[in-house]
Design a protein around this motif. Structure first.
Motif, short mmCIF file in Angstrom:
data_model
loop_
_atom_site.label_atom_id
_atom_site.label_comp_id
_atom_site.label_asym_id
_atom_site.label_seq_id
_atom_site.Cartn_x
_atom_site.Cartn_y
_atom_site.Cartn_z
N GLU A 110 0.80 -1.22 0.00
CA GLU A 110 0.00 0.00 0.00
C GLU A 110 0.84 1.27 0.00
O GLU A 110 0.40 2.29 -0.53
CB GLU A 110 -0.94 0.00 1.20
CG GLU A 110 -1.95 -1.14 1.19
CD GLU A 110 -2.87 -1.10 2.39
OE1 GLU A 110 -2.70 -0.19 3.24
OE2 GLU A 110 -3.76 -1.96 2.48
N ARG A 124 4.13 3.45 -1.05
CA ARG A 124 5.22 3.54 -2.02
C ARG A 124 6.56 3.66 -1.29
O ARG A 124 6.64 4.28 -0.22
CB ARG A 124 5.00 4.76 -2.91
CG ARG A 124 5.92 4.82 -4.11
CD ARG A 124 5.59 6.00 -4.99
NE ARG A 124 6.43 6.04 -6.18
CZ ARG A 124 6.43 7.02 -7.06
NH1 ARG A 124 5.61 8.04 -6.89
NH2 ARG A 124 7.22 6.98 -8.12
N SER A 183 -0.39 12.10 -0.07
CA SER A 183 -0.90 11.21 -1.11
C SER A 183 0.21 10.50 -1.88
O SER A 183 -0.01 9.42 -2.42
CB SER A 183 -1.78 11.99 -2.09
OG SER A 183 -1.04 13.04 -2.71
N CYS A 184 1.41 11.07 -1.90
CA CYS A 184 2.49 10.45 -2.68
C CYS A 184 2.85 9.07 -2.16
O CYS A 184 3.33 8.22 -2.91
CB CYS A 184 3.73 11.34 -2.68
SG CYS A 184 4.51 11.58 -1.06
N TRP A 185 2.61 8.81 -0.88
CA TRP A 185 2.94 7.50 -0.31
C TRP A 185 1.96 6.42 -0.74
O TRP A 185 2.25 5.23 -0.62
CB TRP A 185 2.96 7.57 1.22
CG TRP A 185 3.99 8.52 1.75
CD1 TRP A 185 3.80 9.83 2.12
CD2 TRP A 185 5.37 8.24 1.98
NE1 TRP A 185 4.98 10.37 2.55
CE2 TRP A 185 5.96 9.43 2.47
CE3 TRP A 185 6.17 7.12 1.80
CZ2 TRP A 185 7.31 9.52 2.80
CZ3 TRP A 185 7.51 7.20 2.13
CH2 TRP A 185 8.07 8.38 2.62
N GLN A 186 0.79 6.83 -1.21
CA GLN A 186 -0.26 5.87 -1.54
C GLN A 186 -0.26 5.46 -3.01
O GLN A 186 -1.06 4.63 -3.41
CB GLN A 186 -1.63 6.47 -1.18
CG GLN A 186 -1.73 7.02 0.24
CD GLN A 186 -1.32 6.02 1.29
OE1 GLN A 186 -1.68 4.85 1.19
NE2 GLN A 186 -0.58 6.47 2.31
N SER A 187 0.60 6.02 -3.82
CA SER A 187 0.63 5.67 -5.24
C SER A 187 1.39 4.37 -5.46
O SER A 187 2.13 3.92 -4.57
CB SER A 187 1.27 6.80 -6.05
OG SER A 187 2.58 7.04 -5.60
N PRO A 188 1.22 3.72 -6.62
CA PRO A 188 1.90 2.44 -6.86
C PRO A 188 3.41 2.59 -6.78
O PRO A 188 3.97 3.64 -7.11
CB PRO A 188 1.46 2.08 -8.29
CG PRO A 188 0.18 2.84 -8.49
CD PRO A 188 0.33 4.11 -7.71
N ASP A 189 4.07 1.54 -6.32
CA ASP A 189 5.52 1.57 -6.20
C ASP A 189 6.16 1.55 -7.58
O ASP A 189 5.53 1.20 -8.58
CB ASP A 189 6.01 0.38 -5.38
CG ASP A 189 7.31 0.71 -4.65
OD1 ASP A 189 7.90 1.76 -4.95
OD2 ASP A 189 7.74 -0.09 -3.80
N THR A 190 7.42 1.94 -7.62
CA THR A 190 8.13 2.01 -8.90
C THR A 190 9.44 1.25 -8.82
O THR A 190 10.01 1.08 -7.74
CB THR A 190 8.43 3.47 -9.27
OG1 THR A 190 9.13 4.10 -8.19
CG2 THR A 190 7.17 4.24 -9.57
#
Length: 213
Positions: free
Chosen positions: A147, A149, A170-177
């Motif tokens: 959950e 990133r 919100s940046c922590w909740q985006s898909p990992d890269t």
């Protein structure tokens, strides 16, 4: 009091001058060589030994960071390892210097914040004082984090030590890269600089009579 950067060296396993895979925004990532912890299934086992890596003068590294700040617009640096806290004597003046240049500092550590705060050394205290984001706690393979990133396992926390970032941004909740680079015939995945590590591919030697495509 400002710390002099003269004669300070850092033992570094790898650097990536501009990456979006190691924290918020574009960042200059620095992996230290050497870690006293032995977390099971460590993703960077080649960085555990304090032998190896490359010795960098702090002024030299700061010049590289300044170039990335000018040319790539990085917003900060990320310290990984290895174990950055075990290198606090050199990591703290690095963090202090980049903070003076308007950059943020993110640190990944296998220690918990409370244990770091209990350390009496001024170098460790200085590193914490100049850290904006701390990702703390051991990586546990059985607890993968799907959950957040940039976070490896659910055992890890994100203490934000300054007002610059928030753990619920919100940046922590985006898909990992995942970033893969092909440079000078060598394929690199962030965090896997060793030749023997998973994710590394080196261009084979050119065979006799081979033609260029």
């Amino acid at each position: 009091m400002q710390t002099s950067t003269a004669n300070i060296t850092l033992q570094i396993a790898q650097t990536v001058p501009c990456t979006a895979a190691e924290g918020p925004g574009q960042r200059f990532a620095i992996w230290f060589q050497g870690c006293p912890l032995r977390c099971p299934e460590c993703c960077n086992p080649q960085m555990l030994s304090f032998d190896g890596g490359t010795s960098w003068r702090l002024e030299e590294l700061l010049d590289e960071i300044a170039t990335a700040q000018r040319d790539e617009g990085i917003e900060g640096i990320t310290l990984l390892g290895g174990e950055p806290v075990a290198h606090a004597a050199s990591a703290a003046p690095l963090a202090e210097a980049v903070q003076r240049r308007g950059l943020s500092v993110m640190v990944f550590t296998g220690y918990e914040l409370e244990a770091i705060q209990a350390d009496a050394s001024p170098e460790v205290a200085a590193l914490l004082r100049n850290t904006d984001i701390l990702v703390d706690g051991p990586y546990i393979r059985e607890l993968p984090d799907r959950e957040r990133r940039w976070i490896g396992s659910r055992s890890q926390r994100i203490p934000c030590l300054s007002g610059r970032y928030r753990a619920d941004d919100s940046c922590w909740q985006s898909p990992d890269t995942l970033e893969i680079r092909l440079t000078a015939g060598e394929l690199r995945v962030n965090g896997f600089p060793a030749q023997s590590a998973v994710g590394i591919w080196k261009r084979p030697r050119k065979l006799p009579n081979a033609t260029e495509s």
